[in-house]
Scaffold this active site. Structure first.
Site, PDB file in Angstrom:
ATOM      1  N   CYS A  98       1.096  -1.079   0.104  1.00  0.00           N
ATOM      2  CA  CYS A  98      -0.161  -0.003  -0.012  1.00  0.00           C
ATOM      3  C   CYS A  98       0.827   1.282   0.059  1.00  0.00           C
ATOM      4  O   CYS A  98       1.774   1.323   0.827  1.00  0.00           O
ATOM      5  CB  CYS A  98      -0.704   0.121   1.256  1.00  0.00           C
ATOM      6  SG  CYS A  98      -1.842   1.593   1.435  1.00  0.00           S
ATOM      7  N   CYS A 101       0.327   3.174   3.535  1.00  0.00           N
ATOM      8  CA  CYS A 101       0.987   2.437   4.871  1.00  0.00           C
ATOM      9  C   CYS A 101       1.927   1.509   4.752  1.00  0.00           C
ATOM     10  O   CYS A 101       2.237   1.242   5.827  1.00  0.00           O
ATOM     11  CB  CYS A 101      -0.480   2.172   5.467  1.00  0.00           C
ATOM     12  SG  CYS A 101      -1.226   0.568   5.001  1.00  0.00           S
ATOM     13  N   CYS A 147      -7.301  -0.992   1.276  1.00  0.00           N
ATOM     14  CA  CYS A 147      -6.228  -1.254   2.017  1.00  0.00           C
ATOM     15  C   CYS A 147      -6.787  -1.868   3.550  1.00  0.00           C
ATOM     16  O   CYS A 147      -7.590  -1.218   4.159  1.00  0.00           O
ATOM     17  CB  CYS A 147      -5.170  -0.491   2.437  1.00  0.00           C
ATOM     18  SG  CYS A 147      -3.853  -1.268   3.565  1.00  0.00           S
ATOM     19  N   CYS A 150      -5.081   0.533   6.470  1.00  0.00           N
ATOM     20  CA  CYS A 150      -5.379   1.853   6.473  1.00  0.00           C
ATOM     21  C   CYS A 150      -6.650   2.398   5.972  1.00  0.00           C
ATOM     22  O   CYS A 150      -6.909   3.562   5.938  1.00  0.00           O
ATOM     23  CB  CYS A 150      -4.149   2.801   5.959  1.00  0.00           C
ATOM     24  SG  CYS A 150      -4.153   2.728   4.017  1.00  0.00           S
ATOM     25  N   CYS A 170      -8.554  -5.016  -9.747  1.00  0.00           N
ATOM     26  CA  CYS A 170      -7.986  -4.033 -10.582  1.00  0.00           C
ATOM     27  C   CYS A 170      -7.506  -2.773  -9.977  1.00  0.00           C
ATOM     28  O   CYS A 170      -8.199  -1.903  -9.100  1.00  0.00           O
ATOM     29  CB  CYS A 170      -9.282  -3.682 -11.677  1.00  0.00           C
ATOM     30  SG  CYS A 170      -8.751  -2.710 -12.978  1.00  0.00           S
TER      31      CYS A 170
END
Length: 183
Positions: A98, A101, A147, A150, A170
């Site tokens: 991510c 984070c 995510c 986060c 995607c």
């Protein structure tokens, strides 16, 4: 700004040059050893490739630490244009994290060429790395991917992917950081 990598490098190196020019840097210069160190040097205290503690950070705080384009996608669910992201057409081996984070999201072994213009994966790293919610914006019924650490917007999940899952995650390239296996 030519690229996120150049921006991060500039954010890391500029303070070192300033301190050295002012004669205040008595420490031996060292290069960052991981993507985590580079991003933390650029002002994001919430980024960690190893910490999986769920974050509850306000969008006002995220706005202070994320680049404007990353904030727009990850906190406001914007979408990058197809065929423009840095990872849509790559096949390098490594791990995707991510961009907000540092949460581990995908292995490159789950990436496939979907020709949709965004990086696509058929499975997530683990059951907690990504969470889902209904997205009925733009007159469509979709599943938004967020995510798991986060809550940042990553992209969408579709049921038109390859075996063994039949899924297509995607993703927006800008919502991802990539660390090659050889680093």
């Amino acid at each position: 700004m030519k690229s996120k990598t150049q921006f991060i490098s500039l954010c890391f190196l500029l303070p070192l040059f300033i301190l050295q020019a002012c004669g205040q840097n008595n420490k031996k210069e060292t290069k960052p050893t991981s993507m985590e160190n580079v991003i933390n040097k650029s002002g994001n205290p919430y980024y960690s490739n190893t910490d999986t503690t769920k974050l509850n950070i306000s969008n006002a705080e995220w706005k202070k630490v994320l680049p404007e384009d990353v904030y727009a996608v990850m906190r406001e669910a914007d979408t990058e244009r197809p065929f423009t992201g840095k990872y849509w057409n790559t096949d390098e081996k490594g791990t995707y994290y991510c961009a907000s984070c540092g949460n581990r999201l995908f292995r490159s072994t789950a990436k496939f060429s979907s020709t949709c213009g965004w990086p696509s994966f058929f499975e997530q790293e683990n059951k907690k790395s990504i969470v889902f919610r209904e997205d009925n914006t733009l007159g469509m019924e979709r599943i938004e991917t967020l995510c798991g650490r986060c809550g940042g917007h990553l992209g969408h999940l579709f049921d038109d992917g390859p075996a063994p899952t039949g899924k297509r995650y995607c993703m927006n390239s800008i919502a991802l950081d990539f660390i090659p296996d050889n680093k």
